[in-house]
Write a protein that holds these residues in place. Sequence first.
Motif, PDB file in Angstrom:
ATOM      1  N   ASP A  36      41.089  43.734  39.175  1.00 38.57           N
ATOM      2  CA  ASP A  36      40.555  45.096  39.004  1.00 38.57           C
ATOM      3  C   ASP A  36      41.715  46.074  38.936  1.00 38.57           C
ATOM      4  N   ARG A  37      41.833  46.754  37.805  1.00 42.19           N
ATOM      5  CA  ARG A  37      42.980  47.642  37.608  1.00 42.19           C
ATOM      6  C   ARG A  37      42.735  49.011  38.224  1.00 42.19           C
ATOM      7  N   HIS A  38      43.803  49.605  38.709  1.00 41.60           N
ATOM      8  CA  HIS A  38      43.756  50.976  39.203  1.00 41.60           C
ATOM      9  C   HIS A  38      44.121  51.868  38.015  1.00 41.60           C
ATOM     10  N   ILE A  39      43.118  52.468  37.382  1.00 40.97           N
ATOM     11  CA  ILE A  39      43.369  53.189  36.126  1.00 40.97           C
ATOM     12  C   ILE A  39      43.454  54.688  36.381  1.00 40.97           C
ATOM     13  N   LEU A  40      44.631  55.256  36.146  1.00 39.62           N
ATOM     14  CA  LEU A  40      44.808  56.700  36.310  1.00 39.62           C
ATOM     15  C   LEU A  40      44.394  57.434  35.034  1.00 39.62           C
ATOM     16  N   GLN A  41      44.744  56.833  33.894  1.00 44.05           N
ATOM     17  CA  GLN A  41      44.320  57.414  32.617  1.00 44.05           C
ATOM     18  C   GLN A  41      44.022  56.267  31.660  1.00 44.05           C
ATOM     19  N   GLU A  42      42.853  56.317  31.042  1.00 42.50           N
ATOM     20  CA  GLU A  42      42.462  55.219  30.146  1.00 42.50           C
ATOM     21  C   GLU A  42      43.359  55.200  28.913  1.00 42.50           C
ATOM     22  N   ALA A  49      44.925  47.575  26.123  1.00 41.91           N
ATOM     23  CA  ALA A  49      44.389  47.131  27.417  1.00 41.91           C
ATOM     24  C   ALA A  49      43.343  46.041  27.237  1.00 41.91           C
ATOM     25  N   LEU A  50      43.765  44.919  26.666  1.00 40.00           N
ATOM     26  CA  LEU A  50      42.843  43.786  26.509  1.00 40.00           C
ATOM     27  C   LEU A  50      42.721  43.076  27.858  1.00 40.00           C
ATOM     28  N   ASP A  51      41.561  43.262  28.480  1.00 38.36           N
ATOM     29  CA  ASP A  51      41.290  42.736  29.817  1.00 38.36           C
ATOM     30  C   ASP A  51      40.001  41.945  29.670  1.00 38.36           C
ATOM     31  N   VAL A  52      40.093  40.607  29.739  1.00 40.90           N
ATOM     32  CA  VAL A  52      38.949  39.774  29.328  1.00 40.90           C
ATOM     33  C   VAL A  52      38.662  38.631  30.308  1.00 40.90           C
ATOM     34  N   VAL A  53      37.411  38.191  30.281  1.00 35.38           N
ATOM     35  CA  VAL A  53      37.032  36.921  30.910  1.00 35.38           C
ATOM     36  C   VAL A  53      36.654  35.995  29.752  1.00 35.38           C
ATOM     37  N   VAL A  54      37.236  34.794  29.753  1.00 31.78           N
ATOM     38  CA  VAL A  54      37.052  33.898  28.601  1.00 31.78           C
ATOM     39  C   VAL A  54      36.399  32.589  29.033  1.00 31.78           C
ATOM     40  N   GLN A 159      36.628  51.620  25.298  1.00 33.05           N
ATOM     41  CA  GLN A 159      35.682  51.554  24.173  1.00 33.05           C
ATOM     42  C   GLN A 159      34.915  50.234  24.106  1.00 33.05           C
ATOM     43  N   LEU A 160      35.393  49.210  24.798  1.00 30.95           N
ATOM     44  CA  LEU A 160      34.713  47.900  24.724  1.00 30.95           C
ATOM     45  C   LEU A 160      34.253  47.408  26.106  1.00 30.95           C
ATOM     46  N   ARG A 161      34.413  48.230  27.105  1.00 30.62           N
ATOM     47  CA  ARG A 161      34.110  47.827  28.493  1.00 30.62           C
ATOM     48  C   ARG A 161      32.708  47.213  28.607  1.00 30.62           C
ATOM     49  N   GLY A 162      32.658  46.013  29.183  1.00 30.36           N
ATOM     50  CA  GLY A 162      31.367  45.374  29.424  1.00 30.36           C
ATOM     51  C   GLY A 162      30.765  44.656  28.217  1.00 30.36           C
ATOM     52  N   ARG A 163      31.423  44.705  27.065  1.00 28.66           N
ATOM     53  CA  ARG A 163      30.856  44.026  25.881  1.00 28.66           C
ATOM     54  C   ARG A 163      31.084  42.518  25.997  1.00 28.66           C
TER      55      ARG A 163
END
Length: 365
Positions: A36-42, A49-54, A159-163
């Motif tokens: 889980d990233r600590h995001i200050l600015q998207e 920021a490709l953050d995925v579960v594969v 823009q792709l969060r949760g897809r």
Amino acid sequence: MYKIAGIDLGNDSIKLVLDGAQDALVIPNIVSTGYDRHILQEEDSPLKALDVVVYSPALSQNNKRWFVGTLATELEDSLELEETDNKALSDQSLIVALTALAYQGLVSQSYAGGGLSPMDEVEYVLGTGLPVRTFARFHEAFEKRLTGEHEVTFMSTPQLRGRRVKVRVTRTVCSIEGAAAVFNLATHDNLQVRDDEIYSGCIGVCEIGALTTDLPVIRRMGIDNHFSYGEQLGIATYLDSIIRDVEDVYGYSFPTRAKLVQRVKNRDFVIQRIGEGQASIQGIVDQYFSRAAQRIVELIRKRWKKCPDIQCYYVIGGGAAALKSYILEAAGTMRLRFVSESELQNVRGYLKVAKSRVTQASHAG
């Protein structure tokens, strides 16, 4: 409807090009364990920021979270491929490739329908390739790993969060690195012959990658089994030496090869030293790249002597772009051909090979 795509699982980056698209998608072939990233600015782009579960039947560890590409290049625990890795069997390459296919699938639907469907689906016929030395033994296993159903879920990616994306690959066609590039140079996008000298001739190729250099010989668009050859030598060894020397001399460390490659591409050799002003690393880069070029030129010279039928030698691949000026200097009077967009020649060739197979199959059917 399936899409036809070419995908090049390069050791330094994964390149993907869709049929009908001009631009290639390029993602550094780097991963690190996600959290889980600590995001200050998207970030302003999903690719940053490709953050995925594969999930894939071909992976040894499933449903694991990964930071992929640019996001991973900044991290200390990121993984880059090493010389002992075989891209046909590499989990890392597959993770980055599936992320690229899922991302491209969503982008070509232009982020539409986000909240409505629980899962997006994209279907592909893929063209891809392997180095000369691994092709004969591993191309079937490689095709099998890519073909089938996989799943990619985007986590904190803007823009792709949760897809969630189901990536269905119905067919994979594997060719030889370098040979695909020649096919690309010889043909138009509609597969008609563009350059008869290349299409009908005997062409030598030197394809310089991160971890391998391939020297296939192509006769009338067929691979010459006897004279085609590959070396476990790529530009990565020299990049690693540059990184080590820069650290020893200036105390400045590049976290990944990708960061150094970025600098070299932009010819930006000035580094900032902590509390000590600036320094140029160009001397160190020149020293190692001259040695790399010398080695490459020797390999080409030996091959050409063994097979004097070769009409011309094309030097391509990501390494060719970086080493061009050094290779030309080392080659002296030996005439070598370079092409623009050197690192994209293979992936465009893979796309054309896949297209020609699909066309053949539809005619046969």
